[in-house]
Scaffold this active site. Structure first.
Site, PDB file in Angstrom:
ATOM      1  N   ASN A  67       9.048  -1.926  -2.261  1.00 43.07           N
ATOM      2  CA  ASN A  67       8.661  -1.334  -0.986  1.00 43.07           C
ATOM      3  C   ASN A  67       9.728  -1.733   0.033  1.00 43.07           C
ATOM      4  OD1 ASN A  67       7.542  -0.708   1.476  1.00 43.07           O
ATOM      5  ND2 ASN A  67       5.640  -1.833   1.173  1.00 43.07           N
ATOM      6  N   CYS A  79       9.668  -2.295   5.029  1.00 42.20           N
ATOM      7  CA  CYS A  79       9.260  -3.513   5.716  1.00 42.20           C
ATOM      8  C   CYS A  79      10.344  -3.901   6.702  1.00 42.20           C
ATOM      9  CB  CYS A  79       9.110  -4.670   4.734  1.00 42.20           C
ATOM     10  SG  CYS A  79       8.114  -4.279   3.322  1.00 42.20           S
ATOM     11  N   ASN A 124       6.558   6.922   0.738  1.00 42.53           N
ATOM     12  CA  ASN A 124       5.638   5.964   1.312  1.00 42.53           C
ATOM     13  C   ASN A 124       4.890   6.677   2.454  1.00 42.53           C
ATOM     14  OD1 ASN A 124       4.377   3.546   1.983  1.00 42.53           O
ATOM     15  ND2 ASN A 124       6.245   2.353   1.650  1.00 42.53           N
ATOM     16  N   THR A 125       4.002   5.985   3.120  1.00 41.50           N
ATOM     17  CA  THR A 125       3.231   6.639   4.189  1.00 41.50           C
ATOM     18  C   THR A 125       4.122   7.003   5.374  1.00 41.50           C
ATOM     19  OG1 THR A 125       2.674   4.485   5.111  1.00 41.50           O
ATOM     20  CG2 THR A 125       1.078   5.481   3.609  1.00 41.50           C
ATOM     21  N   THR A 173      -4.322   8.079  -1.929  1.00 43.32           N
ATOM     22  CA  THR A 173      -5.541   8.235  -1.133  1.00 43.32           C
ATOM     23  C   THR A 173      -6.675   8.935  -1.883  1.00 43.32           C
ATOM     24  OG1 THR A 173      -4.147   8.312   0.825  1.00 43.32           O
ATOM     25  CG2 THR A 173      -6.378   9.132   1.095  1.00 43.32           C
TER      26      THR A 173
END
Lengths: 311, 236
Positions: free
Chosen positions: A132, A135, A197-198, A273
């Site tokens: 990820n 960040c 990613n979101t 989701t």
């Protein structure tokens, strides 16, 4: 489901990851994966991405963490997790014992964090890492690693030097130039890209109570069916820029969504989701895909995927 | 936990903007304080509702109109199908102790279920509930406060009834006051919290609150570790 087996392969390094099916549970929607075992058919899962794991344990954000919007939701969980040490000691044995294929999703706030996490993954023979990169880099003005091609290249390269398994970098859509980011990832030595990613978003609700406007707002990452067109665009752009395989995600909940992502070059899928609404969605999607393949006389998923490449 | 496809046995408005729905399904058991998560196809997320009863295989829930999700449910009819996850959460830890039950607003739903369970076990109990206006009253309490707060006269009631345990459900502010009252009077409290939820089974960490246990601050998810918590452990 023999017909659904698929192999993600980095042609340059010959690093590969074979999945039982192209359906992967997205990070943050399956906890540490052990919680779901009673309710899912593991044969339907190519893998499950763990919750984002950091070097140290994190309590996550305080206050409201969820905000529902039309066709989706915004979350600001803040990477609540047990930390890598507890994951390896307490959570991983269960996964190994139950033969659950997983992608270890990792997150850090400095390059050193990621290096240490990669080292631990390497030492524990973890098959696949999903990094990820959305960040903030605390040491460099808190800019996200994943939004700057140079820092993303450097980060990927550093992890690559340590970790020999299948390296997936999960790209953020919060950029105007996804192609450069994808290229940086590939050049840094990643075997695969997962995206998206979101999407950064702000949910606002205003009520008028007792002659006053009362505002409630949650800033976080948007997910759900409403982000699918953005994800389709991003995946298609990434595919134009790189040769490594791409795991697509963003609003997938139906068989037709899988085809749409295949049509822009996806090699496998993550479901996020939708798991909250239909806990058995991954199982159903794998079965529906399998049925479609059988009914329409494709040899297997690989052949079906080829058809899209020839379009 | 399992995903059930139920059928609506009854649905009706029992008070202003407040509906009661009965669902028949293969659900075998659910405890007072546990909840179900109902699919509302027009919305992204499922909606959590406390069980207000479970008799002869029929699960009952109460809901107040709050938005599009409950608006959808309101329009369902006898015989319609309904998709829900159940049973969810921990439920009340029923003690063989003189019990005071405090329900504020729609928080009365699990209190009615609990009262019924306590009655079955011959545990002495008293349910006090509070509603904003007469039209909103849901029947079934031993005492009902209208307007004001359900806690306005609670200290006198405690003096008179002398409960050994207090169970409560309602808005956070009420549960906070109930918990503080429990600490002050050295009475055990169990409070059922409400939060916006995404997964409703403990994996997404979307509905996390803070607890203090053995002097240590920890996270707890309302959906899995709760929704019932010891009042003196919750950080309000």
């Amino acid at each position: 489901m023999v017909k659904l087996e698929t192999t993600l392969k980095n042609e340059k390094t010959s690093n590969s990851l074979t999945l039982k099916t192209p359906i992967i549970g997205a990070s943050g929607t399956f906890g540490y994966n052990s919680e779901f075992v009673d309710f899912i058919d593991l044969n339907c899962f190519g893998a499950i991405a763990t919750k984002g794991i950091t070097l140290e344990k994190r309590p996550g954000n305080s206050g409201e963490r969820i905000f529902e919007v039309q066709g989706g939701m915004i979350n600001r969980i803040g990477l609540e997790n047990v930390g890598i040490e507890a994951f390896v000691k307490e959570k991983m044995p269960y996964l190994l014992e139950h033969n659950i294929d997983f992608l270890l999703n990792i997150a850090g706030s400095s390059i050193e964090d990621y290096e240490k996490l990669a080292q631990i993954a390497q030492e524990n023979n973890i098959k696949a890492l999903e990094v990820n990169v959305s960040c903030p880099n605390v040491k460099q003005g808190c800019l996200e690693f994943g939004l700057n091609p140079e820092s993303l290249f450097k980060l990927t390269q550093k992890i690559r030097q340590i970790y020999e398994g299948f390296l997936i970098v999960k790209l953020s859509p919060n950029t105007s130039d996804i192609k450069s980011l994808a290229t940086a990832t590939e050049q840094g030595g990643a075997d695969c890209i997962s995206a998206i990613n979101t999407i950064r978003a702000l949910g606002v609700k205003v009520d008028f109570i007792g002659n006053k406007f009362i505002k409630k707002s949650v800033q976080g990452g948007l997910s759900g069916s409403c982000i699918k067109p953005v994800a389709l665009y991003m995946v298609s752009e990434i595919k134009r820029a790189v040769k490594i395989p791409v795991i697509a995600m963003g609003g997938i909940s139906k068989l037709s969504d899988l085809f749409e992502f295949l049509s822009v070059g996806a090699d496998a899928f993550e479901i996020g989701t939708a798991n909250f609404i239909y806990p058995s969605i991954c199982t159903s999607l794998a079965r529906e895909l399998n049925e479609f393949i059988e009914k329409n006389n494709f040899k297997n998923f690989e052949e079906l995927k080829e058809q899209f490449k020839n379009e | 936990m399992d995903n059930y496809k139920g059928t609506i046995k009854y649905i009706g408005e029992i008070a202003k903007d407040t509906y009661k729905m009965g669902i028949i399904s293969d659900l075998k058991q659910i405890k007072a304080g546990q909840f179900v998560s109902v699919l509302c196809p027009n919305k992204t997320l499922r909606r959590p509702f406390s069980a207000s009863g479970f008799e002869n295989g029929i699960l009952s829930i109460l809901f107040k109109l709050r938005g599009e999700g409950t608006e959808y449910l309101k329009n369902l009819k006898y015989g319609n199908n309904i998709d829900f996850l159940a049973p969810l959460g921990n439920g009340f830890d029923i003690k063989n102790k003189k019990s005071l039950l405090i329900g504020a607003g729609i928080g009365i739903a699990p209190m009615l279920f609990l009262k019924n369970e306590l009655n079955k076990r011959n545990i002495e109990n008293y349910l006090i509930s509070g509603f904003k206006e007469v039209g909103e009253i849901v029947k079934g309490s031993d005492e009902t406060i209208v307007g004001g707060s359900v806690l306005d006269n609670i200290e006198n009631l405690i003096e008179k009834f002398k409960p050994e345990i207090i169970y409560s459900c309602g808005p956070s502010i009420v549960l906070k006051l109930v918990s503080e009252l429990g600490i002050k009077k050295s009475i055990e409290t169990q409070v059922a919290l409400e939060r916006v939820m995404a997964c409703s089974i403990g994996v997404c960490r979307g509905c996390v609150i803070k607890l203090i246990k053995n002097n240590e601050l920890t996270n707890a998810s309302v959906c899995k570790d709760g929704p019932v918590f010891k009042g003196d452990e919750v950080v309000w």
